[in-house]
Design a protein around this motif. Sequence first.
Motif, PDB file in Angstrom:
ATOM      1  N   LEU A 189       0.830  -1.204   0.000  1.00 58.18           N
ATOM      2  CA  LEU A 189       0.000   0.000   0.000  1.00 58.18           C
ATOM      3  C   LEU A 189       0.863   1.252   0.000  1.00 58.18           C
ATOM      4  O   LEU A 189       0.557   2.236  -0.687  1.00 58.18           O
ATOM      5  CB  LEU A 189      -0.954  -0.009   1.200  1.00 58.18           C
ATOM      6  N   GLY A 190       1.955   1.237   0.751  1.00 53.63           N
ATOM      7  CA  GLY A 190       2.886   2.360   0.746  1.00 53.63           C
ATOM      8  C   GLY A 190       3.529   2.552  -0.614  1.00 53.63           C
ATOM      9  O   GLY A 190       3.652   3.679  -1.109  1.00 53.63           O
ATOM     10  N   GLN A 191       3.945   1.450  -1.239  1.00 55.52           N
ATOM     11  CA  GLN A 191       4.513   1.527  -2.579  1.00 55.52           C
ATOM     12  C   GLN A 191       3.496   2.106  -3.560  1.00 55.52           C
ATOM     13  O   GLN A 191       3.809   3.004  -4.350  1.00 55.52           O
ATOM     14  CB  GLN A 191       4.950   0.137  -3.055  1.00 55.52           C
ATOM     15  N   SER A 192       2.290   1.595  -3.495  1.00 56.15           N
ATOM     16  CA  SER A 192       1.229   2.051  -4.395  1.00 56.15           C
ATOM     17  C   SER A 192       0.936   3.532  -4.185  1.00 56.15           C
ATOM     18  O   SER A 192       0.686   4.266  -5.149  1.00 56.15           O
ATOM     19  CB  SER A 192      -0.041   1.224  -4.183  1.00 56.15           C
ATOM     20  N   HIS A 193       0.970   3.968  -2.948  1.00 55.58           N
ATOM     21  CA  HIS A 193       0.721   5.379  -2.627  1.00 55.58           C
ATOM     22  C   HIS A 193       1.771   6.261  -3.297  1.00 55.58           C
ATOM     23  O   HIS A 193       1.447   7.250  -3.965  1.00 55.58           O
ATOM     24  CB  HIS A 193       0.725   5.564  -1.111  1.00 55.58           C
ATOM     25  N   ALA A 194       3.045   5.888  -3.175  1.00 49.38           N
ATOM     26  CA  ALA A 194       4.123   6.676  -3.783  1.00 49.38           C
ATOM     27  C   ALA A 194       4.022   6.674  -5.302  1.00 49.38           C
ATOM     28  O   ALA A 194       4.178   7.720  -5.948  1.00 49.38           O
ATOM     29  CB  ALA A 194       5.480   6.129  -3.344  1.00 49.38           C
ATOM     30  N   LYS A 246       1.224  -1.980  15.799  1.00 48.80           N
ATOM     31  CA  LYS A 246       0.871  -0.743  15.101  1.00 48.80           C
ATOM     32  C   LYS A 246       2.124  -0.135  14.461  1.00 48.80           C
ATOM     33  O   LYS A 246       2.095   0.289  13.302  1.00 48.80           O
ATOM     34  CB  LYS A 246       0.232   0.250  16.065  1.00 48.80           C
ATOM     35  N   ALA A 247       3.208  -0.106  15.209  1.00 47.41           N
ATOM     36  CA  ALA A 247       4.468   0.437  14.686  1.00 47.41           C
ATOM     37  C   ALA A 247       4.971  -0.387  13.510  1.00 47.41           C
ATOM     38  O   ALA A 247       5.511   0.163  12.537  1.00 47.41           O
ATOM     39  CB  ALA A 247       5.512   0.487  15.799  1.00 47.41           C
ATOM     40  N   PHE A 261       4.332   0.383   5.809  1.00 51.28           N
ATOM     41  CA  PHE A 261       3.754   1.327   4.846  1.00 51.28           C
ATOM     42  C   PHE A 261       4.782   2.398   4.487  1.00 51.28           C
ATOM     43  O   PHE A 261       5.012   2.680   3.303  1.00 51.28           O
ATOM     44  CB  PHE A 261       2.494   1.983   5.431  1.00 51.28           C
ATOM     45  N   ASN A 262       5.408   2.975   5.490  1.00 48.13           N
ATOM     46  CA  ASN A 262       6.383   4.043   5.249  1.00 48.13           C
ATOM     47  C   ASN A 262       7.600   3.547   4.473  1.00 48.13           C
ATOM     48  O   ASN A 262       8.118   4.257   3.602  1.00 48.13           O
ATOM     49  CB  ASN A 262       6.810   4.680   6.566  1.00 48.13           C
ATOM     50  N   ALA A 263       8.057   2.331   4.758  1.00 50.60           N
ATOM     51  CA  ALA A 263       9.192   1.766   4.023  1.00 50.60           C
ATOM     52  C   ALA A 263       8.830   1.559   2.557  1.00 50.60           C
ATOM     53  O   ALA A 263       9.630   1.855   1.660  1.00 50.60           O
ATOM     54  CB  ALA A 263       9.633   0.448   4.658  1.00 50.60           C
ATOM     55  N   GLY A 264       7.628   1.066   2.306  1.00 49.19           N
ATOM     56  CA  GLY A 264       7.174   0.886   0.928  1.00 49.19           C
ATOM     57  C   GLY A 264       7.091   2.208   0.196  1.00 49.19           C
ATOM     58  O   GLY A 264       7.540   2.333  -0.953  1.00 49.19           O
ATOM     59  N   THR A 311       8.694   5.056   0.900  1.00 56.20           N
ATOM     60  CA  THR A 311      10.032   5.631   0.724  1.00 56.20           C
ATOM     61  C   THR A 311      10.800   4.927  -0.390  1.00 56.20           C
ATOM     62  O   THR A 311      11.450   5.583  -1.213  1.00 56.20           O
ATOM     63  CB  THR A 311      10.814   5.560   2.043  1.00 56.20           C
ATOM     64  N   SER A 312      10.705   3.606  -0.433  1.00 53.49           N
ATOM     65  CA  SER A 312      11.461   2.859  -1.445  1.00 53.49           C
ATOM     66  C   SER A 312      11.003   3.212  -2.856  1.00 53.49           C
ATOM     67  O   SER A 312      11.830   3.407  -3.752  1.00 53.49           O
ATOM     68  CB  SER A 312      11.349   1.356  -1.208  1.00 53.49           C
ATOM     69  N   ARG A 313       9.713   3.322  -3.067  1.00 47.30           N
ATOM     70  CA  ARG A 313       9.212   3.633  -4.414  1.00 47.30           C
ATOM     71  C   ARG A 313       9.355   5.114  -4.737  1.00 47.30           C
ATOM     72  O   ARG A 313       9.598   5.473  -5.881  1.00 47.30           O
ATOM     73  CB  ARG A 313       7.769   3.179  -4.585  1.00 47.30           C
ATOM     74  N   ARG A 314       9.245   5.954  -3.757  1.00 49.69           N
ATOM     75  CA  ARG A 314       9.416   7.399  -3.992  1.00 49.69           C
ATOM     76  C   ARG A 314      10.851   7.685  -4.434  1.00 49.69           C
ATOM     77  O   ARG A 314      11.080   8.526  -5.300  1.00 49.69           O
ATOM     78  CB  ARG A 314       9.076   8.164  -2.709  1.00 49.69           C
ATOM     79  N   ARG A 315      11.782   6.965  -3.828  1.00 54.25           N
ATOM     80  CA  ARG A 315      13.197   7.134  -4.177  1.00 54.25           C
ATOM     81  C   ARG A 315      13.469   6.637  -5.602  1.00 54.25           C
ATOM     82  O   ARG A 315      14.189   7.275  -6.357  1.00 54.25           O
ATOM     83  CB  ARG A 315      14.069   6.372  -3.180  1.00 54.25           C
ATOM     84  N   LEU A 316      12.886   5.496  -5.975  1.00 53.55           N
ATOM     85  CA  LEU A 316      13.118   4.929  -7.305  1.00 53.55           C
ATOM     86  C   LEU A 316      12.341   5.636  -8.413  1.00 53.55           C
ATOM     87  O   LEU A 316      12.802   5.694  -9.551  1.00 53.55           O
ATOM     88  CB  LEU A 316      12.728   3.440  -7.318  1.00 53.55           C
ATOM     89  N   PHE A 317      11.150   6.135  -8.087  1.00 52.10           N
ATOM     90  CA  PHE A 317      10.269   6.728  -9.089  1.00 52.10           C
ATOM     91  C   PHE A 317       9.744   8.086  -8.610  1.00 52.10           C
ATOM     92  O   PHE A 317       8.572   8.215  -8.266  1.00 52.10           O
ATOM     93  CB  PHE A 317       9.090   5.798  -9.380  1.00 52.10           C
ATOM     94  N   PRO A 318      10.593   9.111  -8.585  1.00 51.12           N
ATOM     95  CA  PRO A 318      10.143  10.415  -8.093  1.00 51.12           C
ATOM     96  C   PRO A 318       9.174  11.129  -9.035  1.00 51.12           C
ATOM     97  O   PRO A 318       8.442  12.015  -8.605  1.00 51.12           O
ATOM     98  CB  PRO A 318      11.446  11.206  -7.933  1.00 51.12           C
TER      99      PRO A 318
END
Length: 140
Positions: free
Chosen positions: A38-43, A74-75, A81-84, A86-93
Amino acid sequence: MRPPFFAVISLFLLAAPAAAEAPPADHRETLAALAEVLGQSHALRQACAGPDDQYWRARMMRLMEVERPQGDWKAELTGAFNAGYTSRRRLFPVCTPASRRAEMTAAARGRGLAGKLTQGARGDSAAVVPDAMAPDAPSR
């Protein structure tokens, strides 16, 4: 006449949130993987639709509402989510054909994980993936 003590305690236990304990390990791993997707998809969606698009974040928020995780659990979900993201945001800005392909890959993985969760919950192999987890966002 007052209800018996056992009946009152039973009603309390049935009404108590199940989130006090983490789900079984296999379910937990699948949920954490889904949170990451979901985090990856969001980015990836934001790269093409802009930062105001909250489609996949809204689905993550709904997942958190349903699961009601506490403490470390919860953490763990939030971190996945945050790791997903960040990883996709970095690769696909920015939006590119490669980011679109990555978005389709993440969607396929997410469908598989959601199917696994519903299969486990239903106890059979008929994977039904609900699409009504969060309000629909306008199409891009």
